[in-house]
Design a protein around this motif. Structure first.
Motif, PDB file in Angstrom:
ATOM      1  N   VAL A   1       0.825  -1.198   0.000  1.00 59.47           N
ATOM      2  CA  VAL A   1       0.000   0.000   0.000  1.00 59.47           C
ATOM      3  C   VAL A   1       0.866   1.257   0.000  1.00 59.47           C
ATOM      4  CG1 VAL A   1      -1.676   1.324   1.355  1.00 59.47           C
ATOM      5  CG2 VAL A   1      -1.954  -1.143   1.090  1.00 59.47           C
ATOM      6  N   ALA A   2       1.959   1.248   0.789  1.00 57.63           N
ATOM      7  CA  ALA A   2       2.841   2.408   0.851  1.00 57.63           C
ATOM      8  C   ALA A   2       3.524   2.654  -0.487  1.00 57.63           C
ATOM      9  CB  ALA A   2       3.879   2.205   1.962  1.00 57.63           C
ATOM     10  N   ILE A   3       3.986   1.562  -1.131  1.00 58.80           N
ATOM     11  CA  ILE A   3       4.672   1.711  -2.430  1.00 58.80           C
ATOM     12  C   ILE A   3       3.716   2.256  -3.478  1.00 58.80           C
ATOM     13  CG2 ILE A   3       5.761   0.417  -4.295  1.00 58.80           C
ATOM     14  CD1 ILE A   3       6.945  -1.423  -2.150  1.00 58.80           C
ATOM     15  N   CYS A   4       2.492   1.727  -3.500  1.00 56.82           N
ATOM     16  CA  CYS A   4       1.504   2.212  -4.476  1.00 56.82           C
ATOM     17  C   CYS A   4       1.167   3.682  -4.233  1.00 56.82           C
ATOM     18  CB  CYS A   4       0.248   1.352  -4.405  1.00 56.82           C
ATOM     19  SG  CYS A   4       0.479  -0.348  -4.965  1.00 56.82           S
ATOM     20  N   GLY A   5       1.071   4.060  -2.945  1.00 57.37           N
ATOM     21  CA  GLY A   5       0.765   5.453  -2.644  1.00 57.37           C
ATOM     22  C   GLY A   5       1.870   6.402  -3.073  1.00 57.37           C
ATOM     23  N   CYS A   6       3.142   6.032  -2.798  1.00 50.12           N
ATOM     24  CA  CYS A   6       4.274   6.881  -3.208  1.00 50.12           C
ATOM     25  C   CYS A   6       4.374   6.977  -4.719  1.00 50.12           C
ATOM     26  CB  CYS A   6       5.575   6.323  -2.617  1.00 50.12           C
ATOM     27  SG  CYS A   6       5.671   6.449  -0.820  1.00 50.12           S
ATOM     28  N   GLY A   7       4.164   5.845  -5.406  1.00 45.58           N
ATOM     29  CA  GLY A   7       4.220   5.868  -6.865  1.00 45.58           C
ATOM     30  C   GLY A   7       3.144   6.751  -7.454  1.00 45.58           C
ATOM     31  N   GLY A   8       1.938   6.685  -6.911  1.00 45.16           N
ATOM     32  CA  GLY A   8       0.868   7.542  -7.408  1.00 45.16           C
ATOM     33  C   GLY A   8       1.154   9.012  -7.173  1.00 45.16           C
ATOM     34  N   TYR A   9       1.763   9.322  -5.997  1.00 50.44           N
ATOM     35  CA  TYR A   9       2.091  10.720  -5.712  1.00 50.44           C
ATOM     36  C   TYR A   9       3.124  11.250  -6.697  1.00 50.44           C
ATOM     37  CZ  TYR A   9       4.114  14.738  -3.314  1.00 50.44           C
ATOM     38  OH  TYR A   9       4.598  15.978  -3.015  1.00 50.44           O
ATOM     39  N   LEU A  10       4.149  10.457  -6.985  1.00 58.47           N
ATOM     40  CA  LEU A  10       5.187  10.901  -7.923  1.00 58.47           C
ATOM     41  C   LEU A  10       4.634  11.077  -9.332  1.00 58.47           C
ATOM     42  CD1 LEU A  10       8.184   8.673  -6.718  1.00 58.47           C
ATOM     43  CD2 LEU A  10       7.848  11.135  -6.334  1.00 58.47           C
ATOM     44  N   LEU A  11       3.753  10.158  -9.758  1.00 65.55           N
ATOM     45  CA  LEU A  11       3.169  10.292 -11.094  1.00 65.55           C
ATOM     46  C   LEU A  11       2.302  11.539 -11.187  1.00 65.55           C
ATOM     47  CD1 LEU A  11       2.184   6.576 -11.806  1.00 65.55           C
ATOM     48  CD2 LEU A  11       4.066   7.858 -12.829  1.00 65.55           C
ATOM     49  N   HIS A  12       1.566  11.810 -10.124  1.00 64.51           N
ATOM     50  CA  HIS A  12       0.733  13.008 -10.126  1.00 64.51           C
ATOM     51  C   HIS A  12       1.595  14.279 -10.130  1.00 64.51           C
ATOM     52  CE1 HIS A  12      -2.720  15.537  -9.302  1.00 64.51           C
ATOM     53  NE2 HIS A  12      -2.034  16.095  -8.299  1.00 64.51           N
TER      54      HIS A  12
END
Length: 242
Positions: free
Chosen positions: A197-208
């Motif tokens: 969950v943490a990895i997916c959240g960080c990846g989404g933040y960087l893409l945004h």
């Protein structure tokens, strides 16, 4: 049993009641499925090789035209009893400590319906004597229920069906093993899920942050201005076709 006044040769008939009344004994002969497996003595009928289809209500009619009472009749109910068959048992092979577990046993062919008793390691399990017992036994439905199984409930279980008609029958036993919850495995699974969950959240933040989720992605705000043409570049003098 019957007795006539003067008629020495009364007419005897047997009928079976149901959705439709059918003849069993009529005009001196047995009819339908009773032919060849029944005999009569006076008005008493003896059936051989009875099955469940023979169960039901029968009516005996005696006709004596020369008597003051010309017709007499009586009803007889025949119940065909079936001894217990080998019951079908549902016994889980394993369970987790603290969980609710049900062991089931049933015999759908015995008449009257069978009652059930349970055995653990070939020893009978006594019905619980108080409401706070860790298990319950329903002798009519054949259900043995553990409210919260423990390690000491591990063992070989079997069920016995009885109805008082024939010999009791027992199902083939099965071993049930009670296992503890693997706390380490559960904790490891929780940690792995949290990391994902943490990895997916960080990846989404960087893409945004890099604009991958921008509504105007792919559009350009720069207007195209064609270069000016010099008079000496090209002059259209005639039409031609390639």
């Amino acid at each position: 049993m019957f007795r006539t006044e003067r008629d020495q040769n009364p007419r005897i008939e047997w009928k079976k009641k149901g959705k439709d009344v059918s003849f069993v004994y009529y005009d001196g002969q047995f009819r339908g499925p009773f032919e060849g497996r029944a005999s009569i003595d006076g008005a008493t009928v003896t059936l051989r090789r009875v099955t469940q289809k023979d169960a039901g209500e029968y009516r005996c009619e005696i006709s004596a035209p020369f008597d003051s009472v010309s017709l007499g009749e009586t009803n007889v109910t025949l119940k065909v009893l079936v001894p217990p068959q080998t019951p079908l048992c549902e016994i889980p092979s394993s369970a987790v400590t603290g969980s609710v577990v049900q062991l089931r046993c049933r015999d759908q062919q015995s008449i009257p319906p069978a009652t059930y008793s349970w055995y653990k390691d070939k020893e009978p399990i006594s019905p619980p004597r108080h409401a706070n017992a860790t298990y319950q036994i329903n002798a009519h439905t054949g259900v043995l229920e553990f409210k919260a199984v423990a390690k000491e409930d591990t063992g070989q279980y079997s069920c016995l069906a009885s109805n008082g008609v024939g010999p009791s029958k027992m199902c083939e036993g099965n071993r049930m093993t009670i296992e503890d919850i693997n706390v380490a495995a559960v904790a490891a699974a929780v940690v792995v899920v949290c990391l994902l969950v943490a990895i997916c959240g960080c990846g989404g933040y960087l893409l945004h942050r890099n604009g991958f989720f921008s509504r105007h992605r792919g559009r350009s705000n720069v207007n195209y201005i064609p270069p000016p043409q010099e008079p000496q570049d090209f002059k259209h003098t005639q039409s031609f076709m390639l």
